[in-house]
Design a protein around this motif. Sequence first.
Motif, PDB file in Angstrom:
ATOM      1  N   ASN A   1      33.126   6.812  43.854  1.00 16.76           N
ATOM      2  CA  ASN A   1      32.425   6.777  42.570  1.00 16.76           C
ATOM      3  C   ASN A   1      31.264   5.776  42.566  1.00 16.76           C
ATOM      4  O   ASN A   1      30.336   5.907  41.774  1.00 16.76           O
ATOM      5  CB  ASN A   1      33.402   6.421  41.448  1.00 16.76           C
ATOM      6  CG  ASN A   1      34.435   7.511  41.236  1.00 16.76           C
ATOM      7  OD1 ASN A   1      34.148   8.681  41.470  1.00 16.76           O
ATOM      8  ND2 ASN A   1      35.623   7.133  40.818  1.00 16.76           N
ATOM      9  N   GLN A   2      31.350   4.798  43.428  1.00 14.81           N
ATOM     10  CA  GLN A   2      30.340   3.737  43.435  1.00 14.81           C
ATOM     11  C   GLN A   2      29.404   3.908  44.624  1.00 14.81           C
ATOM     12  O   GLN A   2      29.831   4.327  45.708  1.00 14.81           O
ATOM     13  CB  GLN A   2      31.028   2.370  43.498  1.00 14.81           C
ATOM     14  CG  GLN A   2      30.081   1.202  43.299  1.00 14.81           C
ATOM     15  CD  GLN A   2      30.828  -0.111  43.288  1.00 14.81           C
ATOM     16  OE1 GLN A   2      32.035  -0.134  43.456  1.00 14.81           O
ATOM     17  NE2 GLN A   2      30.108  -1.205  43.101  1.00 14.81           N
TER      18      GLN A   2
ATOM     19  N   SER B   1      27.399   8.155  47.996  1.00 11.06           N
ATOM     20  CA  SER B   1      28.853   8.201  47.859  1.00 11.06           C
ATOM     21  C   SER B   1      29.481   8.118  49.245  1.00 11.06           C
ATOM     22  O   SER B   1      28.913   8.602  50.233  1.00 11.06           O
ATOM     23  CB  SER B   1      29.292   9.491  47.165  1.00 11.06           C
ATOM     24  OG  SER B   1      30.693   9.608  47.159  1.00 11.06           O
TER      25      SER B   1
ATOM     26  N   SER C   1      34.495  16.961  45.661  1.00 11.02           N
ATOM     27  CA  SER C   1      34.849  16.771  44.254  1.00 11.02           C
ATOM     28  C   SER C   1      36.338  16.514  44.065  1.00 11.02           C
ATOM     29  O   SER C   1      36.749  16.061  42.995  1.00 11.02           O
ATOM     30  CB  SER C   1      34.435  18.000  43.446  1.00 11.02           C
ATOM     31  OG  SER C   1      35.095  19.155  43.928  1.00 11.02           O
TER      32      SER C   1
END
Length: 282
Positions: A62-63, A78, A56
């Motif tokens: 993010n993609q 991820s 995190s």
Amino acid sequence: MIEAPHYTSAGAKRDANFALPADYFDGTVNEPVLHQAVKVYLNNQRQGTAATLTRSFVSGGNQKPWKQKGTGRARQGSTRAPHWRGGGIVFGPHPRDYRTDIPRKVKQLARKSALNARAREGALHVVERFAFRAPRTAQLVSLLGSLGLGGRKVLVLTAGSNLDVFLSGRNLPAVEVLPYAEASAYDVLWSDATVVEEGALTGVMPEPLPEEAEEPAGAKPTRKRSTAKPAKKSAKKAAARSAAKATKKKKATARKAAAKKPATKKSAPKKKSAPKKKKGSK
């Protein structure tokens, strides 16, 4: 009754040994308490600033790296998952406080056990007093050498705070100087031998050293700088100062004289008249 070798302030051994206080040096050595005290001391020295980044907190990811179906490869959501290179760390260290504490009586028992262990081993030496008029490392080294402790880790315990002894041993990596009341069980166990001032055990603080007393053996005599200056140099300096003062006075008088003179007004420059035109000129 446990006894310890007794030495003078110059490092000479006395004929009779020093009888340690029986109420404190009774020969009890509690090893489990010593282990607990040392463990707590070392835990309290930790900073606890080690940190790692979980998934995190790692940037990116993010993609979805590729679509869910149709590629023939395993599905991935991820690029910052723990099994990816550059991904987050699982179960890594995070900043925390390692400080622990033990009861006061347990600390006292551990300190008592450590001192008794050194006394039973014959590694506890009692010095009449530390006769230091100024911080001198050479004097402390010679004193420890006369006690037969050269090249060993030594804990020096003074009766109260003694700044001269502390500054004398601050530059020695194998010597630690502490007041007797502030020494912990870890400090005693860290050293190979312990040197205690007699006043710390008897409770009688040593009197300040008289000014006319002789310095102990091993101390280098201090060289007093003579304040008397040679007569020739002082005469030359006085002449130079008087000459400098005279030049300053001359400059000041010249400035005053220049300021008193009336300032002459400068005549404004005359404007040139335009040349007359000759007759017949256009």
